[in-house]
Motif scaffolding. Structure first.
Motif, PDB file in Angstrom:
ATOM      1  N   VAL A   1      -2.485  -0.691  -3.159  1.00 11.25           N
ATOM      2  CA  VAL A   1      -3.660   0.179  -3.322  1.00 11.25           C
ATOM      3  C   VAL A   1      -4.760  -0.278  -2.366  1.00 11.25           C
ATOM      4  O   VAL A   1      -5.098  -1.466  -2.319  1.00 11.25           O
ATOM      5  CB  VAL A   1      -4.165   0.098  -4.779  1.00 11.25           C
ATOM      6  N   SER A   2      -5.325   0.673  -1.619  1.00 15.13           N
ATOM      7  CA  SER A   2      -6.389   0.343  -0.661  1.00 15.13           C
ATOM      8  C   SER A   2      -7.707   0.054  -1.367  1.00 15.13           C
ATOM      9  O   SER A   2      -8.044   0.673  -2.382  1.00 15.13           O
ATOM     10  CB  SER A   2      -6.595   1.520   0.299  1.00 15.13           C
ATOM     11  N   ILE A   3      -8.490  -0.848  -0.786  1.00 16.23           N
ATOM     12  CA  ILE A   3      -9.858  -1.081  -1.260  1.00 16.23           C
ATOM     13  C   ILE A   3     -10.659   0.226  -1.196  1.00 16.23           C
ATOM     14  O   ILE A   3     -11.615   0.411  -1.928  1.00 16.23           O
ATOM     15  CB  ILE A   3     -10.530  -2.198  -0.423  1.00 16.23           C
TER      16      ILE A   3
ATOM     17  N   LEU B   1      -4.827  -9.148   2.058  1.00 19.45           N
ATOM     18  CA  LEU B   1      -6.007  -9.145   2.933  1.00 19.45           C
ATOM     19  C   LEU B   1      -5.574  -8.596   4.298  1.00 19.45           C
ATOM     20  O   LEU B   1      -4.705  -9.164   4.957  1.00 19.45           O
ATOM     21  CB  LEU B   1      -6.565 -10.558   3.073  1.00 19.45           C
ATOM     22  N   THR B   2      -6.209  -7.503   4.697  1.00 19.37           N
ATOM     23  CA  THR B   2      -5.901  -6.917   6.010  1.00 19.37           C
ATOM     24  C   THR B   2      -6.717  -7.649   7.065  1.00 19.37           C
ATOM     25  O   THR B   2      -7.947  -7.694   6.983  1.00 19.37           O
ATOM     26  CB  THR B   2      -6.216  -5.401   5.988  1.00 19.37           C
ATOM     27  N   VAL B   3      -6.013  -8.214   8.044  1.00 17.15           N
ATOM     28  CA  VAL B   3      -6.678  -9.128   8.982  1.00 17.15           C
ATOM     29  C   VAL B   3      -6.766  -8.571  10.413  1.00 17.15           C
ATOM     30  O   VAL B   3      -7.161  -9.291  11.317  1.00 17.15           O
ATOM     31  CB  VAL B   3      -5.955 -10.506   8.979  1.00 17.15           C
TER      32      VAL B   3
ATOM     33  N   LEU C   1       5.722   2.171   3.745  1.00 16.18           N
ATOM     34  CA  LEU C   1       5.507   3.474   4.367  1.00 16.18           C
ATOM     35  C   LEU C   1       4.033   3.843   4.239  1.00 16.18           C
ATOM     36  O   LEU C   1       3.492   3.830   3.130  1.00 16.18           O
ATOM     37  CB  LEU C   1       6.338   4.550   3.661  1.00 16.18           C
ATOM     38  N   GLY C   2       3.398   4.178   5.346  1.00 18.85           N
ATOM     39  CA  GLY C   2       2.001   4.613   5.304  1.00 18.85           C
ATOM     40  C   GLY C   2       1.911   6.124   5.277  1.00 18.85           C
ATOM     41  O   GLY C   2       1.827   6.755   4.214  1.00 18.85           O
ATOM     42  N   ARG C   3       1.974   6.744   6.466  1.00 25.63           N
ATOM     43  CA  ARG C   3       1.800   8.197   6.550  1.00 25.63           C
ATOM     44  C   ARG C   3       2.820   8.971   5.715  1.00 25.63           C
ATOM     45  O   ARG C   3       2.440   9.959   5.056  1.00 25.63           O
ATOM     46  CB  ARG C   3       1.852   8.637   8.022  1.00 25.63           C
TER      47      ARG C   3
ATOM     48  N   ALA D   1       2.436   1.516   1.747  1.00 26.38           N
ATOM     49  CA  ALA D   1       1.379   0.747   2.427  1.00 26.38           C
ATOM     50  C   ALA D   1       0.016   1.224   1.937  1.00 26.38           C
ATOM     51  O   ALA D   1      -0.133   2.376   1.516  1.00 26.38           O
ATOM     52  CB  ALA D   1       1.497   0.958   3.942  1.00 26.38           C
ATOM     53  N   PRO D   2      -0.997   0.341   2.023  1.00 26.54           N
ATOM     54  CA  PRO D   2      -2.331   0.787   1.599  1.00 26.54           C
ATOM     55  C   PRO D   2      -2.895   1.818   2.567  1.00 26.54           C
ATOM     56  O   PRO D   2      -2.925   1.587   3.777  1.00 26.54           O
ATOM     57  CB  PRO D   2      -3.156  -0.508   1.653  1.00 26.54           C
ATOM     58  N   THR D   3      -3.317   2.945   2.041  1.00 27.17           N
ATOM     59  CA  THR D   3      -4.028   3.930   2.864  1.00 27.17           C
ATOM     60  C   THR D   3      -5.235   4.421   2.066  1.00 27.17           C
ATOM     61  O   THR D   3      -5.181   4.574   0.846  1.00 27.17           O
ATOM     62  CB  THR D   3      -3.130   5.121   3.281  1.00 27.17           C
TER      63      THR D   3
ATOM     64  N   LEU E   1       7.275  -5.509   6.620  1.00 32.69           N
ATOM     65  CA  LEU E   1       6.949  -4.780   7.858  1.00 32.69           C
ATOM     66  C   LEU E   1       6.468  -3.397   7.497  1.00 32.69           C
ATOM     67  O   LEU E   1       6.980  -2.778   6.559  1.00 32.69           O
ATOM     68  CB  LEU E   1       8.194  -4.689   8.750  1.00 32.69           C
ATOM     69  N   ASP E   2       5.474  -2.891   8.269  1.00 28.87           N
ATOM     70  CA  ASP E   2       5.191  -1.456   8.242  1.00 28.87           C
ATOM     71  C   ASP E   2       4.961  -0.965   9.651  1.00 28.87           C
ATOM     72  O   ASP E   2       4.834  -1.747  10.590  1.00 28.87           O
ATOM     73  CB  ASP E   2       4.037  -1.103   7.288  1.00 28.87           C
ATOM     74  N   GLY E   3       4.962   0.366   9.802  1.00 33.72           N
ATOM     75  CA  GLY E   3       4.707   0.964  11.114  1.00 33.72           C
ATOM     76  C   GLY E   3       5.902   1.732  11.624  1.00 33.72           C
ATOM     77  O   GLY E   3       6.891   1.138  12.068  1.00 33.72           O
ATOM     78  N   GLY E   4       5.847   3.048  11.508  1.00 33.35           N
ATOM     79  CA  GLY E   4       6.871   3.901  12.109  1.00 33.35           C
ATOM     80  C   GLY E   4       8.145   4.044  11.308  1.00 33.35           C
ATOM     81  O   GLY E   4       9.099   4.644  11.796  1.00 33.35           O
ATOM     82  N   VAL E   5       8.184   3.519  10.108  1.00 36.92           N
ATOM     83  CA  VAL E   5       9.403   3.653   9.290  1.00 36.92           C
ATOM     84  C   VAL E   5       9.449   5.091   8.772  1.00 36.92           C
ATOM     85  O   VAL E   5       8.551   5.527   8.055  1.00 36.92           O
ATOM     86  CB  VAL E   5       9.408   2.650   8.113  1.00 36.92           C
ATOM     87  N   ARG E   6      10.482   5.808   9.141  1.00 39.22           N
ATOM     88  CA  ARG E   6      10.571   7.234   8.799  1.00 39.22           C
ATOM     89  C   ARG E   6      11.900   7.583   8.137  1.00 39.22           C
ATOM     90  O   ARG E   6      12.319   8.742   8.139  1.00 39.22           O
ATOM     91  CB  ARG E   6      10.371   8.103  10.056  1.00 39.22           C
ATOM     92  N   GLY E   7      12.549   6.572   7.571  1.00 33.52           N
ATOM     93  CA  GLY E   7      13.786   6.861   6.858  1.00 33.52           C
ATOM     94  C   GLY E   7      14.548   5.589   6.559  1.00 33.52           C
ATOM     95  O   GLY E   7      14.149   4.484   6.954  1.00 33.52           O
TER      96      GLY E   7
HETATM   97  C1  LIG Z   1      -4.696   7.573   6.760  1.00 30.09           C
HETATM   98  C2  LIG Z   1      -4.457   6.082   6.804  1.00 30.09           C
HETATM   99  C3  LIG Z   1      -5.325   5.247   6.132  1.00 30.09           C
HETATM  100  C4  LIG Z   1      -5.100   3.867   6.145  1.00 30.09           C
HETATM  101  N1  LIG Z   1      -5.895   3.058   5.391  1.00 30.09           N
HETATM  102  C5  LIG Z   1      -5.640   1.738   5.342  1.00 30.09           C
HETATM  103  C6  LIG Z   1      -6.380   0.907   4.473  1.00 30.09           C
HETATM  104  O1  LIG Z   1      -7.252   1.349   3.747  1.00 30.09           O
HETATM  105  N2  LIG Z   1      -6.090  -0.416   4.487  1.00 30.09           N
HETATM  106  C7  LIG Z   1      -5.106  -0.954   5.287  1.00 30.09           C
HETATM  107  O2  LIG Z   1      -4.883  -2.159   5.266  1.00 30.09           O
HETATM  108  N3  LIG Z   1      -4.378  -0.169   6.090  1.00 30.09           N
HETATM  109  C8  LIG Z   1      -4.603   1.159   6.114  1.00 30.09           C
HETATM  110  N4  LIG Z   1      -3.817   1.953   6.884  1.00 30.09           N
HETATM  111  C9  LIG Z   1      -2.668   1.359   7.617  1.00 30.09           C
HETATM  112  C10 LIG Z   1      -1.421   1.342   6.723  1.00 30.09           C
HETATM  113  O3  LIG Z   1      -1.543   0.402   5.689  1.00 30.09           O
HETATM  114  C11 LIG Z   1      -0.147   0.982   7.489  1.00 30.09           C
HETATM  115  O4  LIG Z   1      -0.340  -0.236   8.172  1.00 30.09           O
HETATM  116  C12 LIG Z   1       0.323   2.042   8.477  1.00 30.09           C
HETATM  117  O5  LIG Z   1       0.016   3.341   8.011  1.00 30.09           O
HETATM  118  C13 LIG Z   1       1.831   1.910   8.673  1.00 30.09           C
HETATM  119  O6  LIG Z   1       2.304   2.786   9.611  1.00 30.09           O
HETATM  120  P1  LIG Z   1       2.986   4.218   9.292  1.00 30.09           P
HETATM  121  O7  LIG Z   1       1.865   5.127   8.895  1.00 30.09           O
HETATM  122  O8  LIG Z   1       3.587   4.576  10.603  1.00 30.09           O
HETATM  123  O9  LIG Z   1       3.998   4.026   8.197  1.00 30.09           O
HETATM  124  C14 LIG Z   1      -4.012   3.327   6.894  1.00 30.09           C
HETATM  125  C15 LIG Z   1      -3.153   4.185   7.576  1.00 30.09           C
HETATM  126  C16 LIG Z   1      -3.356   5.554   7.531  1.00 30.09           C
HETATM  127  C17 LIG Z   1      -2.388   6.443   8.249  1.00 30.09           C
END
Ligand SMILES: Cc1cc2nc3c(=O)[nH]c(=O)nc-3n(C[C@H](O)[C@H](O)[C@H](O)COP(=O)(O)O)c2cc1C
Ligand SMILES: CCCCCCC(=O)C(=O)O
Length: 378
Positions: free
Chosen positions: A120-122, A169-171, A324-326, A91-93, A301-307
């Motif tokens: 890749v995040s903006i 596009l993050t909305v 996967l984000g974190r 996921a973009p972070t 989908l993203d959010g809370g996927v840990r395996g």
């Molecule tokens: C440190 C951090 C930075 C993030 N930066 C962005 C970002 O730049 N753009 C974006 O759309 N989402 C961002 N997110 C949200 C993630 O894309 C994603 O939706 C989320 O981390 C998914 O949940 P998870 O961390 O439980 O896997 C960020 C999340 C974290 C934890």
């Protein structure tokens, strides 16, 4: 070099034999400054949604089929015209250099080694061009809708020129969520780290420590355009031929609007619980969105996927891929590119293992009959 090889070779690997993604979390915790750790791990307000994302996966029961040939389990998939070895992606972070000096360049190398998508995040801390040069698997570019539309137009042009395959596009972020940890820490992006793809003039507020607030929230209030609506999507469409993915959809109504406005894919996301607290867990929102879309476009989908077992559940409930984000940041912090590949390889191995024991040898054989999602107890 795969992550497994990287870990097998030198005895100096900082994360010896991780068994679960949580081992990378533990290693990352030990390496990061407390304020950066809070920025990564934290969520909005009570952080209820952060926890709910995880709790939803714990309500899943698997329904295995037996006497199925599972001598080979194929995790490969296709997404917006690209073949991927795994349906798990990144996921973009923002600002990967906060957790590792090689930042997104290392992340791209790790994703490439695992054959996984990297969004890749903006707010990447390396240029789109340097990240692309390090990549061996598909890249997508994520955008927030900045007031400075000239920057958006420039970014989509640059992304296409160096081979990015989609614009995301993050909305869900017309303003930044109220993140109490960052506010208490007066979190600001430190010197030496920058949003490498954006005009520094736009970024000043993000670097102002000592305000007693989150500098990122101040920056977002200045830089992000909160007036954008569905009709503005046409403006972006006119400036890029790349597929357009909308990230941050949680309801059937918005999923239907996304399809009607020409989205090529949807990411069911609550931003990892960092934006509007008390939104539903993404796993709970998934079926509603999948049904509303009716197969018109892929749903991620993203959010809370840990395996891998979490990924299995989301894929069974209709997701085409899972981000996967974190965990990607934990891998990066723990062991650079090898850590990112390690996280992706480990989760993909877990997915293949779950597929074998559940009698579902490929992703096409995964459907809702493979899981039961128990209702939340009130
Ligand atoms: C440190 C951090 C930075 C993030 N930066 C962005 C970002 O730049 N753009 C974006 O759309 N989402 C961002 N997110 C949200 C993630 O894309 C994603 O939706 C989320 O981390 C998914 O949940 P998870 O961390 O439980 O896997 C960020 C999340 C974290 C934890
Ligand atoms: C829009 C201003 C900065 C956003 C920072 C990255 C992000 O999305 C996050 O969740 O944190």
């Amino acid at each position: 070099m795969t992550a497994r090889e990287a870990q097998a070779a030198p005895a100096t690997s900082p994360v010896p034999r991780p068994a679960v993604l949580g081992d990378y979390e533990t290693a990352a915790r030990g390496r990061l400054d407390g304020r950066v750790w809070d920025f990564v791990q934290g969520g909005a307000e009570s952080e209820r949604t952060v926890g709910d994302n995880r709790r939803a996966f714990s309500r899943v029961t698997l329904r295995p089929r037996v006497l199925v040939d599972v001598s080979h389990c194929d995790t490969g998939t296709e997404l917006l015209g690209a073949r991927l070895r795994t349906p798990l992606g990144i996921a973009p972070t923002a600002y990967h250099q906060l957790v590792h000096p090689e930042g997104e360049v290392a992340t791209a190398r790790g994703a490439g080694a695992a054959g996984a998508l990297f969004v890749v995040s903006i707010y990447a801390s390396h240029t789109l061009e340097d990240i692309a040069a390090a990549a061996a698997a598909p890249l997508w570019l994520q955008l927030y809708w900045l007031r400075r539309r000239d920057l958006l137009a420039e970014l989509v042009g640059r992304a296409a020129a160096v081979g990015y395959r989609a614009i995301v596009l993050t909305v869900d972020a017309p303003r930044l969520g109220r993140r109490h940890r960052d506010a208490r820490n007066g979190f600001a992006i430190g010197p030496g780290i920058r949003a490498a793809n954006l005009d520094p003039a736009v970024m000043t507020a993000a670097h102002l420590p000592g305000t007693g607030r989150s500098a990122l929230a101040d920056h977002a209030a200045e830089a992000v355009d909160p007036s954008v609506t569905w009709s503005d999507l046409a403006w972006l469409r006119e400036r890029s031929d790349l597929p357009l993915v909308l990230k941050g959809i949680l309801t059937a109504q918005d999923a239907a609007l996304a399809v009607r406005h020409g989205a090529d894919a949807i990411v069911v996301s609550n931003h990892g619980g960092r934006q509007l607290d008390r939104t539903p867990a993404t796993l709970d929102a998934l079926a509603e969105v999948v049904d509303a879309v009716g197969g018109a476009v892929p749903v991620l989908l993203d959010g809370g996927v840990r395996g891998g077992t979490d990924a299995f559940a989301a894929l069974a409930l209709g997701a085409r891929a899972v981000l996967l984000g974190r965990p990607a940041l934990w891998g990066l912090a723990a062991d650079g590119a090898a850590g990112v590949a390690g996280v992706l390889d480990l989760a993909t191995e877990e997915l293949a293992h779950t597929m074998a024991l559940a009698g579902r040898p490929d992703l096409g054989s995964l459907d809702r009959s493979a899981v039961l999602l128990r209702a939340e107890r009130r």
